[in-house]
Design a protein around this motif. Structure first.
Motif, PDB file in Angstrom:
ATOM      1  N   TYR A 171       8.571  -8.642  -5.574  1.00 29.82           N
ATOM      2  CA  TYR A 171       9.388  -9.351  -4.585  1.00 29.82           C
ATOM      3  C   TYR A 171       9.248 -10.852  -4.822  1.00 29.82           C
ATOM      4  O   TYR A 171       8.136 -11.394  -4.811  1.00 29.82           O
ATOM      5  CB  TYR A 171       8.930  -8.988  -3.173  1.00 29.82           C
ATOM      6  N   GLN A 172      10.361 -11.526  -5.050  1.00 35.50           N
ATOM      7  CA  GLN A 172      10.355 -12.960  -5.322  1.00 35.50           C
ATOM      8  C   GLN A 172      11.163 -13.675  -4.245  1.00 35.50           C
ATOM      9  O   GLN A 172      12.354 -13.405  -4.058  1.00 35.50           O
ATOM     10  CB  GLN A 172      10.942 -13.247  -6.701  1.00 35.50           C
ATOM     11  N   ASN A 173      10.481 -14.586  -3.559  1.00 39.55           N
ATOM     12  CA  ASN A 173      11.109 -15.370  -2.500  1.00 39.55           C
ATOM     13  C   ASN A 173      10.686 -16.823  -2.704  1.00 39.55           C
ATOM     14  O   ASN A 173       9.554 -17.195  -2.408  1.00 39.55           O
ATOM     15  CB  ASN A 173      10.671 -14.855  -1.128  1.00 39.55           C
ATOM     16  N   GLU A 174      11.599 -17.625  -3.244  1.00 41.74           N
ATOM     17  CA  GLU A 174      11.244 -18.998  -3.606  1.00 41.74           C
ATOM     18  C   GLU A 174      10.825 -19.813  -2.384  1.00 41.74           C
ATOM     19  O   GLU A 174       9.883 -20.621  -2.466  1.00 41.74           O
ATOM     20  CB  GLU A 174      12.427 -19.672  -4.304  1.00 41.74           C
ATOM     21  N   ASP A 175      11.480 -19.623  -1.251  1.00 44.58           N
ATOM     22  CA  ASP A 175      11.118 -20.375  -0.049  1.00 44.58           C
ATOM     23  C   ASP A 175       9.687 -20.056   0.386  1.00 44.58           C
ATOM     24  O   ASP A 175       8.928 -20.959   0.769  1.00 44.58           O
ATOM     25  CB  ASP A 175      12.094 -20.048   1.083  1.00 44.58           C
ATOM     26  N   LEU A 176       9.322 -18.779   0.334  1.00 43.98           N
ATOM     27  CA  LEU A 176       7.962 -18.375   0.697  1.00 43.98           C
ATOM     28  C   LEU A 176       6.952 -18.974  -0.269  1.00 43.98           C
ATOM     29  O   LEU A 176       5.925 -19.538   0.149  1.00 43.98           O
ATOM     30  CB  LEU A 176       7.864 -16.848   0.707  1.00 43.98           C
ATOM     31  N   PHE A 177       7.208 -18.857  -1.567  1.00 41.23           N
ATOM     32  CA  PHE A 177       6.268 -19.374  -2.561  1.00 41.23           C
ATOM     33  C   PHE A 177       6.138 -20.894  -2.459  1.00 41.23           C
ATOM     34  O   PHE A 177       5.035 -21.439  -2.555  1.00 41.23           O
ATOM     35  CB  PHE A 177       6.723 -18.985  -3.965  1.00 41.23           C
TER      36      PHE A 177
ATOM     37  N   ALA B  31       0.823  -1.208   0.000  1.00 38.89           N
ATOM     38  CA  ALA B  31       0.000   0.000   0.000  1.00 38.89           C
ATOM     39  C   ALA B  31       0.856   1.256   0.000  1.00 38.89           C
ATOM     40  O   ALA B  31       0.479   2.280  -0.574  1.00 38.89           O
ATOM     41  CB  ALA B  31      -0.932   0.005   1.212  1.00 38.89           C
ATOM     42  N   MET B  32       2.025   1.193   0.627  1.00 40.17           N
ATOM     43  CA  MET B  32       2.933   2.335   0.688  1.00 40.17           C
ATOM     44  C   MET B  32       3.879   2.349  -0.510  1.00 40.17           C
ATOM     45  O   MET B  32       4.620   3.317  -0.713  1.00 40.17           O
ATOM     46  CB  MET B  32       3.736   2.271   1.989  1.00 40.17           C
ATOM     47  N   ASP B  33       3.864   1.257  -1.308  1.00 38.21           N
ATOM     48  CA  ASP B  33       4.742   1.107  -2.472  1.00 38.21           C
ATOM     49  C   ASP B  33       6.199   1.302  -2.062  1.00 38.21           C
ATOM     50  O   ASP B  33       6.943   2.063  -2.670  1.00 38.21           O
ATOM     51  CB  ASP B  33       4.359   2.100  -3.578  1.00 38.21           C
ATOM     52  N   HIS B  34       6.568   0.567  -1.021  1.00 36.56           N
ATOM     53  CA  HIS B  34       7.945   0.640  -0.521  1.00 36.56           C
ATOM     54  C   HIS B  34       8.490  -0.778  -0.433  1.00 36.56           C
ATOM     55  O   HIS B  34       8.028  -1.576   0.392  1.00 36.56           O
ATOM     56  CB  HIS B  34       7.991   1.321   0.843  1.00 36.56           C
ATOM     57  N   ARG B  35       9.478  -1.091  -1.239  1.00 36.02           N
ATOM     58  CA  ARG B  35      10.029  -2.449  -1.318  1.00 36.02           C
ATOM     59  C   ARG B  35      11.225  -2.563  -0.380  1.00 36.02           C
ATOM     60  O   ARG B  35      12.359  -2.294  -0.751  1.00 36.02           O
ATOM     61  CB  ARG B  35      10.444  -2.745  -2.756  1.00 36.02           C
ATOM     62  N   SER B  36      10.928  -2.967   0.830  1.00 36.13           N
ATOM     63  CA  SER B  36      11.973  -3.168   1.828  1.00 36.13           C
ATOM     64  C   SER B  36      12.322  -4.658   1.853  1.00 36.13           C
ATOM     65  O   SER B  36      11.628  -5.464   2.492  1.00 36.13           O
ATOM     66  CB  SER B  36      11.498  -2.699   3.210  1.00 36.13           C
ATOM     67  N   VAL B  37      13.378  -5.034   1.178  1.00 31.32           N
ATOM     68  CA  VAL B  37      13.744  -6.446   1.051  1.00 31.32           C
ATOM     69  C   VAL B  37      14.088  -7.038   2.412  1.00 31.32           C
ATOM     70  O   VAL B  37      13.715  -8.183   2.721  1.00 31.32           O
ATOM     71  CB  VAL B  37      14.914  -6.604   0.058  1.00 31.32           C
ATOM     72  N   VAL B  38      14.797  -6.284   3.238  1.00 37.65           N
ATOM     73  CA  VAL B  38      15.183  -6.786   4.562  1.00 37.65           C
ATOM     74  C   VAL B  38      13.945  -7.095   5.389  1.00 37.65           C
ATOM     75  O   VAL B  38      13.823  -8.172   5.995  1.00 37.65           O
ATOM     76  CB  VAL B  38      16.074  -5.761   5.287  1.00 37.65           C
ATOM     77  N   LEU B  39      13.003  -6.177   5.417  1.00 40.38           N
ATOM     78  CA  LEU B  39      11.781  -6.367   6.194  1.00 40.38           C
ATOM     79  C   LEU B  39      10.945  -7.507   5.623  1.00 40.38           C
ATOM     80  O   LEU B  39      10.389  -8.334   6.368  1.00 40.38           O
ATOM     81  CB  LEU B  39      10.981  -5.062   6.201  1.00 40.38           C
ATOM     82  N   LEU B  40      10.857  -7.597   4.298  1.00 36.20           N
ATOM     83  CA  LEU B  40      10.087  -8.674   3.664  1.00 36.20           C
ATOM     84  C   LEU B  40      10.729 -10.033   3.928  1.00 36.20           C
ATOM     85  O   LEU B  40      10.014 -11.028   4.153  1.00 36.20           O
ATOM     86  CB  LEU B  40       9.982  -8.414   2.158  1.00 36.20           C
ATOM     87  N   ASN B  41      12.052 -10.095   3.895  1.00 36.59           N
ATOM     88  CA  ASN B  41      12.728 -11.364   4.155  1.00 36.59           C
ATOM     89  C   ASN B  41      12.478 -11.854   5.581  1.00 36.59           C
ATOM     90  O   ASN B  41      12.223 -13.044   5.812  1.00 36.59           O
ATOM     91  CB  ASN B  41      14.232 -11.221   3.913  1.00 36.59           C
ATOM     92  N   GLU B  42      12.548 -10.936   6.537  1.00 38.02           N
ATOM     93  CA  GLU B  42      12.335 -11.326   7.929  1.00 38.02           C
ATOM     94  C   GLU B  42      10.892 -11.760   8.168  1.00 38.02           C
ATOM     95  O   GLU B  42      10.641 -12.745   8.867  1.00 38.02           O
ATOM     96  CB  GLU B  42      12.697 -10.164   8.866  1.00 38.02           C
ATOM     97  N   CYS B  43       9.957 -11.048   7.585  1.00 41.89           N
ATOM     98  CA  CYS B  43       8.544 -11.430   7.734  1.00 41.89           C
ATOM     99  C   CYS B  43       8.250 -12.743   7.011  1.00 41.89           C
ATOM    100  O   CYS B  43       7.416 -13.536   7.461  1.00 41.89           O
ATOM    101  CB  CYS B  43       7.643 -10.318   7.213  1.00 41.89           C
TER     102      CYS B  43
ATOM    103  N   PHE C 123      -3.614 -14.999  -0.094  1.00 40.56           N
ATOM    104  CA  PHE C 123      -3.845 -14.241  -1.324  1.00 40.56           C
ATOM    105  C   PHE C 123      -3.274 -12.837  -1.206  1.00 40.56           C
ATOM    106  O   PHE C 123      -2.659 -12.314  -2.147  1.00 40.56           O
ATOM    107  CB  PHE C 123      -5.344 -14.184  -1.625  1.00 40.56           C
ATOM    108  N   GLY C 124      -3.455 -12.202  -0.038  1.00 40.24           N
ATOM    109  CA  GLY C 124      -2.917 -10.858   0.166  1.00 40.24           C
ATOM    110  C   GLY C 124      -1.402 -10.835   0.118  1.00 40.24           C
ATOM    111  O   GLY C 124      -0.801  -9.902  -0.431  1.00 40.24           O
ATOM    112  N   ILE C 125      -0.762 -11.861   0.663  1.00 36.40           N
ATOM    113  CA  ILE C 125       0.705 -11.925   0.638  1.00 36.40           C
ATOM    114  C   ILE C 125       1.203 -12.042  -0.797  1.00 36.40           C
ATOM    115  O   ILE C 125       2.115 -11.318  -1.223  1.00 36.40           O
ATOM    116  CB  ILE C 125       1.198 -13.102   1.497  1.00 36.40           C
ATOM    117  N   LEU C 126       0.606 -12.955  -1.574  1.00 35.82           N
ATOM    118  CA  LEU C 126       1.053 -13.153  -2.954  1.00 35.82           C
ATOM    119  C   LEU C 126       0.763 -11.927  -3.815  1.00 35.82           C
ATOM    120  O   LEU C 126       1.579 -11.535  -4.657  1.00 35.82           O
ATOM    121  CB  LEU C 126       0.370 -14.390  -3.547  1.00 35.82           C
ATOM    122  N   GLN C 127      -0.388 -11.303  -3.604  1.00 35.89           N
ATOM    123  CA  GLN C 127      -0.725 -10.103  -4.363  1.00 35.89           C
ATOM    124  C   GLN C 127       0.250  -8.974  -4.039  1.00 35.89           C
ATOM    125  O   GLN C 127       0.685  -8.227  -4.939  1.00 35.89           O
ATOM    126  CB  GLN C 127      -2.157  -9.664  -4.042  1.00 35.89           C
ATOM    127  N   SER C 128       0.634  -8.857  -2.783  1.00 34.18           N
ATOM    128  CA  SER C 128       1.593  -7.824  -2.387  1.00 34.18           C
ATOM    129  C   SER C 128       2.968  -8.106  -2.975  1.00 34.18           C
ATOM    130  O   SER C 128       3.669  -7.183  -3.403  1.00 34.18           O
ATOM    131  CB  SER C 128       1.667  -7.741  -0.866  1.00 34.18           C
TER     132      SER C 128
END
Length: 683
Positions: free
Chosen positions: A373-379, A333-345, A362-367
């Motif tokens: 942001y591509q994270n193979e472990d998450l997907f 929603a903020m259009d801010h790609r924080s890779v560090v924060l996304l990786n930890e979450c 669905f919300g996680i994948l849409q975001s």
């Protein structure tokens, strides 16, 4: 007399504009002004009378009556008004609607009233002082929104926010269809007009948190945003934004999140950004931080986005599982790609994936899609969870997940095999949208199952054929295009598609450029592939522009060094059917010798093999694999039909290598029989 005239002019400037112009919200009529106990801080406090009565007695001292004094014109709509002198200065914050005397009262009645001897209970009659209403208790006692309005019409109390809050609490408990019906009844209830008008009158004297809760409830109940009441609330909140504490900021952010842009909303968002910038390090609650981040939007200055990111990282140790799941949508929603924060979450989401509801997944994948942001472990974790609990999900939910995986370039083989089995077993349950979506995913990701591919394609063709009587031309083209990419050609859909009127419609309406490209693919597949469609078909189509060529200069240098001459390879070769290859090399069939393009004898040699070298970016493969996606797989298939042997050079791999290592890498690709990975493999 001059002093009186001065006070008259000063009083006229204090009258609310809405009073002077008689503007009513939503076209509502003016109700009877009836107020109860007022406490600006909390309407539920029991000590209201003790705090109000001394103020009333003090304000009513030295009161004089404005009637029709010489040289003064009454404000339209105000019959008689009481003005109070407080140390020679008017005190507007202490003026409420009780200060206005009804038009039915006479001057004699007011002049004969002894305010020094009369208690405030004589001034504020019992009719004006009903017991305050608790919105939670009211929501428990009432069964519908209309019941709340009935209670208000019998004995209105201050603040009116309690009634809106009670109605919103009731609305949240019921189903969506019933809620829609109840809200319609609410709008048509005669007391709703009076409640809205009272809300407008109380806005400036209501406490800040009540004001914000009112705005949130009003917006959630569906009151149109362009009405005077909503705009009045927005305007008053702008004036009192500095009164907001952390809780108020959270409520305000929740309300603004669902509102459309307008002048007052935009101004309030800008003010909210300023307040957040000042208070970000003082925020104690993670939920408030995330709500504010989600509300301030994409237009937030980068410095503030970075500050909020640092605050979130600082509080990461206090994040709950729900906070980590919600953080994806907040950053999107903020259009801010924080890779560090996304990786930890992502780590927390993967560890707690079981039991995660579909809406959150669905919300996680849409975001992730919106943030690129591509994270193979998450997907992989999400795909495995959905495949393991496959029977818990509806077909629609599984298709939604796969569509998002397709946009992210991730191919989940286990989940896709599960869906193939279900399609083969229950092909009759597929509707047109399901068929088109499934075909798009499987053709784009180039997924083939060794045991069930044929049965799956036949089941999909049968489902599509049953929809031909009501399918649109573009949907039919999309479905046939997907079949062509998978090298399957169902007769009935193709016969329907190549009709003259359908082709004309596709060439003249909709996204004609995409339609022409897909029709060219159909033409090419029908001519090159060994299809079951035996008719000689050529659809007359506009010529496509040549494919753009961006040859890899490093690879050209490597080939020059490896082959010791630029005459041994050709660049930017344009082929029939609008195909393009980056480099062409001519070799013997054993791929041990390279022929020069200048040698005429080599061109006619019977043992010559044409080799197509393609520079492939990462997006042409599925995520973190060497499995080619649909368009690349179809191009390789067609180049093989045209007599080429295809070699794929990955741009990102070549870029990392030094020149000597790059020459060795390319040499192994060209001369070794084991160095032609055109099927699924691990990089």
């Amino acid at each position: 007399m001059n002093n009186k005239a001065h006070f008259i002019r000063q009083f006229s400037t204090l009258l609310p504009r809405s009073r002077a112009l008689r503007i009513y919200p939503l076209g509502f009529c003016r109700p009877e002004v009836i107020h109860s106990k007022r406490n600006p801080r909390n309407c539920l406090l029991n000590g209201f009378d003790e705090g109000l009565q001394p103020s009333v007695r003090h304000l009513f001292r030295n009161m004089f009556i404005l009637n029709s004094l010489g040289g003064c014109t009454q404000t339209k709509g105000i019959g008689r008004a009481a003005v109070f002198k407080h140390g020679g200065i008017l005190c507007p914050k202490r003026m409420s609607k009780h200060c206005f005397v009804s038009d039915g009262a006479s001057d004699r009645d007011l002049m004969t009233t002894d305010f020094h001897r009369t208690s405030s209970e004589d001034v504020l009659s019992k009719k004006m002082r009903p017991t305050p209403v608790n919105h939670k208790k009211l929501a428990q006692e009432c069964n519908s929104l209309s019941d709340v309005l009935d209670v208000f019409s019998k004995a209105p109390t201050f603040p009116s926010s309690n009634y809106f809050l009670a109605m919103w609490m009731l609305a949240k408990r019921i189903s969506e269809d019933k809620r829609r019906f109840e809200i319609q009844l609410m709008f048509s209830h005669p007391a709703f007009n009076q409640l809205c008008d009272q809300m407008m009158r109380e806005a400036k004297i209501m406490h800040c948190d009540h004001l914000l809760f009112s705005l949130n409830a009003v917006v959630k109940l569906g009151v149109p945003q362009n009405t005077l009441m909503v705009q009045t609330l927005l305007r008053v909140i702008q004036e009192r934004i500095n009164e907001c504490d952390e809780r108020c900021l959270s409520v305000l952010s929740t309300a603004l999140e669902t509102m459309e842009p307008c002048m007052n909303v935009n101004a309030l968002r800008a003010a909210l950004r300023i307040i957040v910038d000042q208070q970000v390090w003082k925020m104690e609650h993670i939920f408030t931080l995330q709500t504010v981040m989600k509300c301030i939007g994409k237009d937030t200055p980068p410095a503030l986005k970075k500050k909020l990111e640092m605050k979130a990282l600082k509080e990461l140790g206090r994040f709950s599982v729900l906070n980590c799941q919600h953080m994806f949508e907040v950053l999107a929603a903020m259009d801010h790609r924080s890779v560090v924060l996304l990786n930890e979450c992502s780590k927390v989401v993967v560890d707690n994936i079981h039991g995660c509801p579909f809406k959150v997944l669905f919300g996680i994948l849409q975001s992730c899609k919106n943030l690129r942001y591509q994270n193979e472990d998450l997907f992989k974790s999400i795909a495995d969870y959905v495949a393991t609990t496959f029977d818990m999900w509806t077909l629609k939910q599984v298709i939604f997940v796969l569509l998002l995986f397709e946009t992210l370039g991730f191919r989940p083989p286990g989940l896709m095999d599960k869906l193939m089995e279900k399609v083969v077993e229950e092909s009759g349950s597929l509707n047109m949208k399901n068929v088109i979506s499934i075909l798009h995913v499987y053709s784009s990701l180039n997924h083939v199952h060794k045991g069930q591919s044929r049965a799956f394609l036949e089941a999909m063709a049968s489902a599509l054929t049953s929809c031909l009587h009501h399918i649109s031309s573009e949907n039919l083209l999309n479905a046939v295009h997907s079949f062509c990419m998978m090298n399957y050609f169902p007769l009935a859909p193709i016969n329907q598609l190549i009709k003259r009127n359908i082709i004309y419609e596709l060439l003249t309406s909709g996204d004609t450029e995409k339609n022409i490209q897909k029709l060219h693919v159909l033409n090419t597949c029908l001519q090159l592939d060994e299809s079951a469609y035996n008719k000689a078909v050529h659809i007359p189509l506009p010529q496509l522009p040549p494919s753009p060529s961006h040859p890899n200069e490093k690879l050209a240098e490597v080939l020059s060094s490896l082959l010791e001459s630029e005459g041994c390879f050709s660049r930017n070769v344009q082929l029939p059917h609008n195909y393009h290859i980056d480099f062409e090399i001519r070799m013997d069939t054993n791929r041990t010798q390279v022929f020069s393009f200048c040698d005429g004898d080599s061109a006619s040699a019977t043992n010559m093999q044409r080799v197509a070298v393609l520079c492939v970016p990462k997006s042409f493969y599925c995520l973190n694999s060497s499995h080619p996606r649909g368009l690349l797989a179809m191009k390789i298939r067609h180049l093989n039909v045209m007599g080429f042997h295809v070699i794929l050079i990955n741009n990102w791999e070549l870029r990392k290598l030094k020149m000597e290592d790059a020459v060795t890498f390319v040499k192994a690709k060209i001369y070794s029989d084991d160095a032609f990975p055109t099927t699924d493999a691990t990089m």
